[in-house]
Design an enzyme around this catalytic site. Structure first.
Site, PDB file in Angstrom:
ATOM      1  N   ASP A 215       0.529  -1.313   0.573  1.00 48.84           N
ATOM      2  CA  ASP A 215      -0.464  -0.057   0.126  1.00 48.84           C
ATOM      3  C   ASP A 215       0.481   1.108  -0.055  1.00 48.84           C
ATOM      4  OD1 ASP A 215      -2.883   0.854   0.468  1.00 48.84           O
ATOM      5  OD2 ASP A 215      -2.079   1.520   2.436  1.00 48.84           O
ATOM      6  N   GLU A 264      14.824 -15.115  -0.038  1.00 46.98           N
ATOM      7  CA  GLU A 264      15.037 -16.419   0.985  1.00 46.98           C
ATOM      8  C   GLU A 264      13.679 -17.484   1.372  1.00 46.98           C
ATOM      9  OE1 GLU A 264      15.088 -15.080   5.452  1.00 46.98           O
ATOM     10  OE2 GLU A 264      16.443 -13.293   4.542  1.00 46.98           O
TER      11      GLU A 264
END
Ligand code: NOJ
Length: 535
Positions: A215, A264
């Protein structure tokens, strides 16, 4: 470390990058489906309707916020980023949605709101309670005012929702809020803020989400000293120039750090930027190879239904995004804009044509719940039912975001049309009986079946969504777009209000109109119609 940000990625595009051509469906939880009959959509409601999304044929779902929130801005005012608001259910419900969506083959993207929180967030409450000098105030933008007695705001910045971007507390200090006063902006120079959001990302990644819609991705970092802009009407400048609070270069360090975290995790977790950048080149900076994966293309969303303008927007988008190796990310509707059936000014025919055009372009596409039903904007909501905070503040956004947020009609002939039970949080029109999922299912002329057919073809046809170029066919008449995509897919679009005659490019696959055309060397492409062909 030196970053070569403007170069294309060194690694070749991996065909397994699921997000590059994904069709992603936005769920606005308040208005999707109501599981407990309180008139407000919720996570159990979503669980119960996942089959609709599977049958529609989308690849992923983006959920607007369902975090604990006082709902001053419909959940974009977050009080606790690791908790679910009781309005929407529990954390266990969120986990169930993620798990069951995955079982249906759907990926799940959630909203993250890093520019600001709620004034009920624990940090802000303590910062206010502790008074001037509190170290917690450093995590926000607290300032003394200007004027003899500090009675003037610290800068001339305006809220996107209208009015000043500063509110004064009884203790005399002011705090910054680019949106509503209930949404204080974080100070992203503070390490605790940076650490907290990295931790929040991991919290949800560990629960299995496939990515984040960021956002106000162009916000967060403010120009040093929070300098004045010097003139009013700032809300109108957003998206057309760099402001001291939007699209600052420093924000990209945040995304490089987030990308490292996303990478990751297994399975290609992604970030999509809600960035109102002034140019496509500035937007492309958010999707460089070591930053976010996608950025909504609001330049395209804001393009008129005009062949020349659309072609120019497509070319400029593909060029700017291609320069950094990112896919285009098309969108026509969301919870902040007038639904495209109404916005484009041509009713349902034009909306359907616009959708088939978008879905033929290279890259990813976002759909907003209800567009698959051809829902129009609700334009006659009375003032007393409106909830959009910008409606209640003058001179900001148009205050008309409620009209695209009306709860979905699922079945039956009268409100709440199977949404839940009782009165819905925004009233539904009386004339939506023919627009329900139930009414449209199995009707080949319906907009729902058009979307299902289009998304089915997107899954099977190699040309749809693929690659990063379009080959324009220049023999099309004025006002008609014609282009070829890989695998011999041809798309023809008549943006005019009169039929056009074209030579037949192949075998017709799908039309946004009511029936496929008669072929006789030439064919007639009706007004506001898109047809997909196979050469
Ligand atoms: C963008 C969101 O989409 C909108 O609904 C919200 O009001 C603002 N950001 C502030 O969070």
């Amino acid at each position: 470390m030196t970053h070569q940000h403007n170069e294309a990625p060194e690694t070749a595009v991996r065909p397994t990058d699921w997000w590059r051509d994904a069709v992603i469906y936005q769920i606005y939880p308040r208005s999707f489906a109501d599981g407990n009959g309180d008139g407000m959509g919720d996570l159990p409601g979503i669980r119960g309707r996942l089959a609709h999304l599977r049958d529609l044929g989308v690849d992923a779902v983006w959920l607007s916020p369902f975090y604990a929130s006082p709902q001053a801005d419909a959940g974009y005012d977050v009080a606790d980023y690791r908790a679910v608001d009781p309005l929407f259910g529990t954390l266990a419900d969120a986990e169930a949605v993620i798990r069951e969506a995955h079982d249906q083959g759907l990926r799940i993207i959630i909203d993250i709101v890093p520019n600001h929180c709620s004034d009920q967030h624990a940090w802000f409450r303590r910062a206010v309670a502790e008074g001037p000098g509190s170290v917690l105030r450093e995590r926000f933008h607290f300032r003394k005012g200007r004027g003899d007695n500090g009675e003037l705001p610290p800068s001339d910045w305006e809220s996107v929702f209208g009015g000043p971007a500063w509110t004064r507390l009884p203790d005399g200090e002011w705090y910054l809020h680019l949106f509503a006063p209930e949404q204080p902006d974080f100070n992203w120079d503070h390490p605790a803020v940076q650490d907290e959001f990295r931790s929040i990302l991991r919290f949800w990644l560990d629960l299995g989400v496939d990515g984040f819609r960021v956002d106000v991705a162009h916000g967060m970092v403010k120009a040093p000293g929070l300098p004045d802009i010097g003139h009013g009407e700032q809300a109108r400048l957003i998206g057309s120039q760099i402001l001291p609070f939007f699209d600052q270069d420093g924000v990209h360090a945040v995304y490089r750090s987030w990308r490292a975290i996303l990478d990751e995790y297994p399975g290609q977790r992604i970030g999509v930027a809600e960035a109102w950048a002034p140019t496509l080149d500035r937007l492309a900076r958010y999707v460089r190879p070591d930053e976010l994966h996608q950025g909504f293309n609001f330049h395209y969303l804001g393009t008129d239904w005009d062949a020349g303008a659309l072609r120019a927007a497509v070319d400029a988008s593909l060029s700017a995004l291609g320069a950094v190796g990112a896919p285009a990310t098309w969108v026509l509707s969301n919870h902040d804009v007038v639904r495209h059936r109404t916005r484009l000014g041509g009713g349902l025919d034009r909306a359907r044509a616009a959708t088939l055009l978008m879905l033929a372009l290279p890259g990813s596409a976002y759909l907003y719940q209800g567009e698959e039903l051809g829902l129009p904007e609700v334009t006659d909501l009375p003032a007393e039912v409106r909830q959009d905070p910008s409606f209640f503040r003058d001179s900001g956004q148009d205050g008309l975001r409620d009209g695209c947020r009306v709860p979905l009609p699922w079945s039956g002939t009268e409100p709440p049309y199977g949404f839940g039970a009782g009165d819905t949080w925004l009233p539904q029109p009386d004339d939506w009986a023919t627009l329900t999922v139930q009414a449209q299912t199995g009707d080949p002329a319906s907009t729902l079946e058009l979307y299902r057919s289009a998304l089915g073809l997107r899954r099977t046809h190699p040309g749809l969504g693929a690659g990063d170029t379009v080959e324009w066919l220049d023999d099309a008449p004025d006002g008609v777009l014609a282009f070829r995509r890989p695998g011999g897919l041809v798309c023809t679009v008549n943006t005019t209000d009169a039929p056009a005659r074209l030579s037949v490019p192949g075998r017709p696959l799908l039309t946004s109109g009511r029936q496929l055309p008669l072929l006789d060397g030439d064919f007639i492409l009706p007004a506001d119609t898109t047809i997909w062909w196979e050469e």
